[in-house]
Design a protein around this motif. Structure first.
Motif, short mmCIF file in Angstrom:
data_model
loop_
_atom_site.label_atom_id
_atom_site.label_comp_id
_atom_site.label_asym_id
_atom_site.label_seq_id
_atom_site.Cartn_x
_atom_site.Cartn_y
_atom_site.Cartn_z
N ILE A 1 -0.01 12.42 -19.66
CA ILE A 1 -1.13 11.76 -20.34
C ILE A 1 -1.23 12.16 -21.81
O ILE A 1 -1.60 11.35 -22.66
CB ILE A 1 -2.46 12.02 -19.60
CG1 ILE A 1 -3.57 11.13 -20.16
CG2 ILE A 1 -2.87 13.47 -19.66
CD1 ILE A 1 -4.88 11.24 -19.41
N ASN B 1 -3.56 4.00 -23.69
CA ASN B 1 -4.26 4.98 -22.85
C ASN B 1 -5.08 4.30 -21.76
O ASN B 1 -5.13 4.76 -20.62
CB ASN B 1 -5.14 5.88 -23.71
CG ASN B 1 -4.38 6.96 -24.44
OD1 ASN B 1 -4.25 8.08 -23.97
ND2 ASN B 1 -3.85 6.62 -25.60
N TRP C 1 -2.83 3.13 -18.98
CA TRP C 1 -2.37 4.25 -18.15
C TRP C 1 -3.45 4.66 -17.17
O TRP C 1 -3.18 4.89 -15.98
CB TRP C 1 -1.99 5.43 -19.04
CG TRP C 1 -1.36 6.58 -18.31
CD1 TRP C 1 -0.03 6.79 -18.09
CD2 TRP C 1 -2.04 7.71 -17.71
NE1 TRP C 1 0.17 7.95 -17.38
CE2 TRP C 1 -1.05 8.54 -17.14
CE3 TRP C 1 -3.37 8.09 -17.61
CZ2 TRP C 1 -1.35 9.73 -16.48
CZ3 TRP C 1 -3.69 9.27 -16.94
CH2 TRP C 1 -2.70 10.07 -16.38
N CYS C 2 -4.69 4.76 -17.64
CA CYS C 2 -5.80 5.15 -16.77
C CYS C 2 -6.03 4.12 -15.67
O CYS C 2 -6.27 4.47 -14.50
CB CYS C 2 -7.08 5.34 -17.59
SG CYS C 2 -7.01 6.73 -18.74
N GLN D 1 -3.51 4.65 -13.00
CA GLN D 1 -3.80 5.83 -12.18
C GLN D 1 -4.84 5.51 -11.11
O GLN D 1 -4.71 5.89 -9.95
CB GLN D 1 -4.29 6.98 -13.06
CG GLN D 1 -3.26 7.50 -14.05
CD GLN D 1 -1.98 7.95 -13.38
OE1 GLN D 1 -2.01 8.72 -12.41
NE2 GLN D 1 -0.85 7.48 -13.88
N TYR E 1 -11.73 -0.71 -10.44
CA TYR E 1 -12.00 -0.37 -11.84
C TYR E 1 -12.22 -1.65 -12.63
O TYR E 1 -11.78 -2.73 -12.25
CB TYR E 1 -10.84 0.44 -12.44
CG TYR E 1 -9.53 -0.29 -12.44
CD1 TYR E 1 -9.16 -1.13 -13.49
CD2 TYR E 1 -8.65 -0.15 -11.37
CE1 TYR E 1 -7.95 -1.80 -13.49
CE2 TYR E 1 -7.44 -0.82 -11.35
CZ TYR E 1 -7.09 -1.65 -12.41
OH TYR E 1 -5.90 -2.32 -12.40
N ILE F 1 -11.23 10.12 -23.33
CA ILE F 1 -9.77 10.13 -23.36
C ILE F 1 -9.23 10.12 -24.79
O ILE F 1 -8.09 10.49 -25.03
CB ILE F 1 -9.21 8.92 -22.58
CG1 ILE F 1 -9.75 8.94 -21.14
CG2 ILE F 1 -7.69 8.93 -22.54
CD1 ILE F 1 -9.39 10.16 -20.34
N LYS G 1 -8.28 15.34 -22.22
CA LYS G 1 -7.38 14.81 -21.20
C LYS G 1 -7.10 15.84 -20.11
O LYS G 1 -6.84 15.47 -18.95
CB LYS G 1 -6.08 14.34 -21.85
CG LYS G 1 -6.23 13.05 -22.64
CD LYS G 1 -4.90 12.59 -23.23
CE LYS G 1 -5.02 11.20 -23.86
NZ LYS G 1 -3.74 10.73 -24.45
N PHE H 1 -9.49 15.50 -17.22
CA PHE H 1 -9.25 14.28 -16.45
C PHE H 1 -8.02 14.44 -15.56
O PHE H 1 -8.02 13.99 -14.40
CB PHE H 1 -9.08 13.08 -17.39
CG PHE H 1 -8.92 11.77 -16.68
CD1 PHE H 1 -9.84 11.36 -15.72
CD2 PHE H 1 -7.83 10.94 -16.94
CE1 PHE H 1 -9.70 10.15 -15.05
CE2 PHE H 1 -7.68 9.73 -16.29
CZ PHE H 1 -8.61 9.34 -15.33
N LEU I 1 -14.94 6.42 -18.37
CA LEU I 1 -14.02 6.93 -19.38
C LEU I 1 -14.41 6.36 -20.73
O LEU I 1 -14.47 5.13 -20.90
CB LEU I 1 -12.58 6.55 -19.05
CG LEU I 1 -12.00 7.08 -17.73
CD1 LEU I 1 -10.53 6.68 -17.59
CD2 LEU I 1 -12.15 8.58 -17.62
#
Length: 506
Positions: free
Chosen positions: A44, A60, A63-64, A67, A75, A105, A161, A164, A189
């Motif tokens: 990350i 970013n 990527w979150c 995940q 989400y 983040i 990060k 997280f 986030l």
């Protein structure tokens, strides 16, 4: 019949133990999974995350989202008019409690030339050598060795990060162990925290139904300087002011016009100096009104194991401002801090001139008792009492001739302070989790000196909020060579495991 009751009792106890693993179990799980978590961390932090560059933040966010999707969470992006915030949820259909976790983040900008590694976004593992310098070592050494004092250096490893990645790791542990929380979990986030979260307050109001929860846990900030497990029950808010004073319309030769044209840097210095006394206390009447520490509150502050002499030694200061009797007392009051000044040129670029302008930026740390609008009005009155005419934009030629002393004043409130009582249900619940994780009471801080954008949630959602800091206090956050200590990373995973396995119906 007695045998039946005994079996039922043992079954209930077994179920309770399964839901609330004790310290040895939490340590074992952490030992088993922490290197998986370290892989998440190194992945990350490789993504640049300066919110000034929206393309970096988009990487970013994606990527979150990946995940959460891989862990079967729902989400959605919540539009803010700027960079969106991301809300993820894992709903327990049998739960009547929801806990909202907050992370940010984005990270501070970097000056690559000041980092002791080729790239601030490529993490490196380091240990201290005999001379006290950090030297790079191979990550492969972790396959056979472990030293809690080793550190991973990269931007956002600690802020924010790292926490997280700890959370994702803890969730992976509990999913594998089939020991997920008995409450519903929401995660928010924030991708603009280091820019002051300018769009967050309005977004929280707009989406308060989606964000609804019973408790908010903020996973940000460092532990107490002792590096012992810590809970922080509040944070100061922040506001800022920019003051600009004016001299001649253009810089003038100091030989020709020195002693004649008023120097704006001197005017600004005199104005700023008038705001505080020699002991560092704000001298503006009414600035500290409404803040009276009770004996019980002083006991809470005194229980924090600070060493004021050690703090002064570490900071290299021979005296302290006399706002409070101790460090903890000092941060219970609003501050008035000059965070930067500018006028003309210095060093090799210095010129013998009377400057045209001088500028100072001031930040004000807020506490729950201090209304920023009231503080602004007190400061404005003080400035006027010093003989200044206040303008909101650069003065016209007519204003320059009419008013001998002019200051341009710009102000902004980022967000308010918040504070949750230590003796609340939230405090009891978290102390229980932390005791189970570490076998000791956590250090409990009434309010932190720094600021995080949590008051919009507290105000809009009408819920308590507590910060669970996990990273080492000497992590160099916001500075070159930001890092996270491996011992803190492991204990952070263990901390989150304890919170996620704490029964919500206590």
């Amino acid at each position: 019949m007695q045998r039946l009751f005994t079996l039922i009792f043992l079954f209930v106890c077994a179920q309770s133990f399964g839901q609330s693993p004790q310290q040895s179990q939490l340590e074992s799980w952490t030992e088993e999974y922490w290197q998986h978590g370290l892989n998440l961390l190194t992945e990350i932090v490789k993504m640049p995350n300066d919110a000034v560059y929206t393309e970096q933040i988009e990487t970013n966010i994606q990527w979150c989202e990946q995940q959460f999707e891989s862990r079967d969470w729902s989400y959605e992006r919540l539009s803010t008019g700027g960079i969106p915030i991301l809300l993820a949820q894992k709903i327990n259909p049998n739960a009547n409690t929801t806990i909202l976790f907050y992370f940010h983040i984005d990270g501070q900008a970097v000056d690559r030339s000041q980092w002791d590694q080729p790239d601030p976004y490529i993490p490196v593992l380091k240990e201290k050598d005999e001379s006290g310098y950090w030297k790079t070592i191979d990550f492969q050494r972790l396959q056979s060795e472990y030293n809690p004092e080793w550190r991973v250096f990269a931007r956002s490893t600690s802020d924010d990060k790292g926490p997280f990645a700890m959370f994702l790791t803890a969730w992976d542990v509990l999913r594998e162990k089939e020991s997920l929380p008995d409450y519903s979990v929401k995660v928010i986030l924030d991708f603009e925290e280091e820019q002051g979260s300018p769009n967050l307050p309005d977004a929280v109001v707009k989406y308060k139904d989606k964000l609804a929860a019973d408790l908010m846990l903020i996973m940000d900030g460092p532990r107490h300087s002792s590096n012992l497990p810590t809970l922080t029950f509040g944070a100061r808010g922040i506001a800022q002011m920019t003051l600009t004073t004016f001299g001649p319309k253009l810089p003038q030769h100091s030989g020709h016009y020195g002693n004649y044209a008023p120097n704006p840097a001197l005017l600004l210095s005199q104005l700023l100096a008038s705001m505080k006394d020699e002991d560092g206390r704000v001298s503006i009447p009414g600035y500290y009104d409404g803040i009276e520490l009770s004996e019980q509150e002083k006991v809470i502050l005194a229980a924090v194991p600070d060493n004021d002499e050690a703090i002064q030694k570490r900071l290299g200061i021979g005296r302290t401002d006399q706002v409070g009797n101790t460090y903890q007392e000092s941060i219970q009051y609003p501050s008035l801090n000059i965070r930067g000044m500018r006028s003309a040129w210095v060093g090799p670029e210095a010129r013998t001139i009377v400057p045209a302008t001088a500028l100072a930026e001031v930040d004000i740390r807020l506490v729950p008792e201090s209304d920023p609008e009231r503080l602004f009005s007190l400061i404005r009155k003080h400035i006027e009492d010093q003989g200044f005419h206040i303008v909101e934009c650069d003065p016209s030629d007519e204003e320059r001739l009419q008013y001998p002393k002019i200051v341009k004043l710009e102000s902004k409130i980022s967000y308010q302070a918040f504070r949750t009582p230590l003796d609340s249900y939230a405090g009891d619940w978290l102390r229980s989790a932390m005791n189970r994780a570490f076998g000791q009471e956590p250090i409990q801080i009434r309010i932190s000196g720094g600021s995080i954008p949590i008051s919009p949630f507290v105000d809009a959602l009408k819920i308590p909020a507590v910060t669970i800091p996990t990273v080492n206090a000497d992590n160099n956050q916001h500075s070159p060579n930001e890092n996270i200590r491996l011992g803190n990373y492991r204990e952070g995973i263990q901390t989150i495991l304890s919170v996620l396995t704490e029964p919500s119906n206590k």
